[in-house]
Design an enzyme around this catalytic site. Structure first.
Site, PDB file in Angstrom:
ATOM      1  N   HIS A   5       5.027  -4.121   5.596  1.00 36.72           N
ATOM      2  CA  HIS A   5       4.519  -3.061   6.477  1.00 36.72           C
ATOM      3  C   HIS A   5       4.833  -3.274   7.961  1.00 36.72           C
ATOM      4  O   HIS A   5       4.842  -2.314   8.728  1.00 36.72           O
ATOM      5  CB  HIS A   5       2.998  -2.918   6.342  1.00 36.72           C
ATOM      6  CG  HIS A   5       2.567  -2.378   5.026  1.00 36.72           C
ATOM      7  ND1 HIS A   5       3.028  -1.187   4.527  1.00 36.72           N
ATOM      8  CD2 HIS A   5       1.723  -2.884   4.078  1.00 36.72           C
ATOM      9  CE1 HIS A   5       2.483  -0.969   3.337  1.00 36.72           C
ATOM     10  NE2 HIS A   5       1.693  -1.979   3.039  1.00 36.72           N
ATOM     11  N   ASP A  11       5.789  -3.010  -4.482  1.00 37.55           N
ATOM     12  CA  ASP A  11       4.387  -2.976  -4.057  1.00 37.55           C
ATOM     13  C   ASP A  11       3.874  -1.532  -4.187  1.00 37.55           C
ATOM     14  O   ASP A  11       4.653  -0.577  -4.085  1.00 37.55           O
ATOM     15  CB  ASP A  11       4.291  -3.444  -2.599  1.00 37.55           C
ATOM     16  CG  ASP A  11       2.861  -3.614  -2.118  1.00 37.55           C
ATOM     17  OD1 ASP A  11       2.365  -4.754  -2.166  1.00 37.55           O
ATOM     18  OD2 ASP A  11       2.248  -2.610  -1.688  1.00 37.55           O
ATOM     19  N   HIS A  28       2.260   0.140  -2.120  1.00 35.93           N
ATOM     20  CA  HIS A  28       2.367   0.847  -0.836  1.00 35.93           C
ATOM     21  C   HIS A  28       3.812   0.902  -0.359  1.00 35.93           C
ATOM     22  O   HIS A  28       4.591  -0.028  -0.589  1.00 35.93           O
ATOM     23  CB  HIS A  28       1.504   0.142   0.212  1.00 35.93           C
ATOM     24  CG  HIS A  28       0.074  -0.006  -0.200  1.00 35.93           C
ATOM     25  ND1 HIS A  28      -0.441  -1.186  -0.692  1.00 35.93           N
ATOM     26  CD2 HIS A  28      -0.933   0.896  -0.206  1.00 35.93           C
ATOM     27  CE1 HIS A  28      -1.716  -1.012  -0.986  1.00 35.93           C
ATOM     28  NE2 HIS A  28      -2.041   0.243  -0.700  1.00 35.93           N
ATOM     29  N   ASP A  69      -0.419  -4.656  -6.548  1.00 29.42           N
ATOM     30  CA  ASP A  69      -1.475  -3.671  -6.313  1.00 29.42           C
ATOM     31  C   ASP A  69      -1.202  -2.370  -7.074  1.00 29.42           C
ATOM     32  O   ASP A  69      -1.947  -1.394  -6.942  1.00 29.42           O
ATOM     33  CB  ASP A  69      -1.723  -3.416  -4.813  1.00 29.42           C
ATOM     34  CG  ASP A  69      -0.471  -3.459  -3.978  1.00 29.42           C
ATOM     35  OD1 ASP A  69       0.635  -3.379  -4.555  1.00 29.42           O
ATOM     36  OD2 ASP A  69      -0.582  -3.545  -2.739  1.00 29.42           O
TER      37      ASP A  69
END
Ligand code: SP5
Ligand code: ZN
Length: 379
Positions: free
Chosen positions: A192, A229, A231, A316
């Site tokens: 991120h 991931d 995200h 996740d």
């Protein structure tokens, strides 16, 4: 599989504001401790322990010139200084106790001044955390800088393992280190953060560092990044957006955090157009849906024919993850890994697995073992 670990990665422990609650950050040391424990108990993988703390002084300066170069080549200098110094500065000013974390207070959000420009670096130490981050999940504790450097160092060392042509050491200096598949137990994660914005538990972008290190060790042509991931890896996308020599492909929750990136229309720009591929999936997507989309990703990766593959590996996507909404079970991670590895075009490609997110502590070990088993059985 060769597994790289550094105990300094466990020293980062902070707090976050999540869903209007101030809590211990879900991205916690126990994540890596549990994965490592499961890998040890499984007994089928070789674990190499690094100790980056030996290279990092009291003031946070990095003695290891390669690590220092790889981090500073890919991140803004003033941002790195901020990560290294802000905690001590806040303690000295009496803003926080030594055991507490720096959390941003005010962000220079677009439109705040009407000028359209990013404001210049603030002098005020209360302003700086907001200037250098984009959310409230990325606190800075006493050892955040140390852990982030140790995490990035694992990405550098993973690159060293998989690329044979080293340009610094003689070719035969570390023959036992050559290995085509490496898992780096990075923590904090990286996908991120941008060159000057921490966010989403990320401070230094380990995938970006890995690409720099691959180049340093001799990789000449295309590198592909497959981001699994839950995200979207906005920071990794941003870094390579104009770069055709790095293909970024991501499967992630549609419209989920980090909210302002990850749509299919983001395809890259300039000569990088066509080399950024976002594959968002709706909430509650099943494994069948996931696998269909993964196969689209794999086809694109095969066409690209990378010299090296980096997998940003997050768990996740697990059905009960507090930060995800997909419906994957433990056995599915083996099938995902096998699908990537069975692909004709990818099975011979030197590969680096970098840990990103995944927050169900008790299932992280089994999920990682499932992934590694699928990866290795399928070759
Ligand atoms: C590396 C990584 O996985 N970072 C993710 C950070 C996410 N932080 C904030 C998530 C906010 C989610 N809010 C909605 C929760 C719905 N259950
Ligand atoms: Zn995530």
């Amino acid at each position: 599989m060769r597994v790289l670990h550094d105990k300094a990665t466990l020293k980062h422990k902070t707090v976050e504001i999540l869903g209007a609650k101030f809590i211990d950050a879900l991205e916690c040391p126990q994540r890596v401790a549990n994965i490592l424990q499961a890998i040890k108990e499984n007994g089928q993988h070789s674990i190499i322990a690094f100790d980056a703390a030996k290279q990092i002084g009291e003031d946070g300066t990095i003695a290891d010139s390669l690590l220092s170069q790889m981090i500073s080549d890919s991140h803004d200098a003033a941002y790195l200084t901020h990560l290294r110094t802000i905690h001590a500065e806040w303690v000295a000013l009496g803003n926080i106790e030594a055991g507490e974390s720096v959390i941003p207070e005010c962000f220079p959000v677009m439109g705040i001044s009407g000028t359209g420009d990013r404001p210049s670096t603030p002098r005020d130490s209360f302003a700086r955390p907001g200037y250098y981050s984009f959310d409230l999940s990325t606190g800075i504790c006493k050892d955040t800088w140390l852990a982030a450097c140790a995490s990035a160092n694992l990405a550098v060392e993973a690159a060293r393992c998989v690329v044979s042509g080293k340009d610094k050491e003689p070719a035969d200096s570390q023959p036992s280190r050559a290995c085509k598949e490496v898992l780096a137990l990075c923590r904090p994660p990286g996908h991120h953060c941008t060159t000057r914005l921490a966010g989403g538990y990320c401070y230094i972008n380990n995938a970006v560092v890995a690409v720099h290190a691959l180049r340093h060790f001799g990789a000449k042509t295309g590198v592909a990044i497959l981001d699994l991931d839950f995200h979207h890896g906005n920071g990794t996308q941003a870094y390579f957006y104009g770069d055709a020599s790095v293909l970024y492909v991501s499967l992630h929750g549609e419209g989920e955090y980090p909210y302002y990136s990850g749509s299919t229309s983001e395809i890259g720009q300039g000569s990088g157009a066509g080399f950024n591929v976002n594959l968002p999936l709706p909430a509650r997507s099943s494994f069948v849906t996931y696998l269909d989309t993964l196969n689209v990703a794999i086809e694109r990766l095969e066409t690209y024919a990378p010299e090296c593959l980096i997998v940003s590996l997050g768990f996740d996507t697990f059905h009960s993850d507090p930060l995800g909404s997909f419906d994957l079970q433990t056995e599915h991670y083996g099938e995902i890994a096998a699908a990537v590895r069975r692909s004709r075009g990818l099975r011979e490609v030197p590969s680096i697995l970098l840990l990103e997110g995944g927050y169900v502590l008790d299932d992280l070990g089994p999920n990682m073992l499932s992934f590694l088993k699928g990866w290795e059985l399928s070759v």
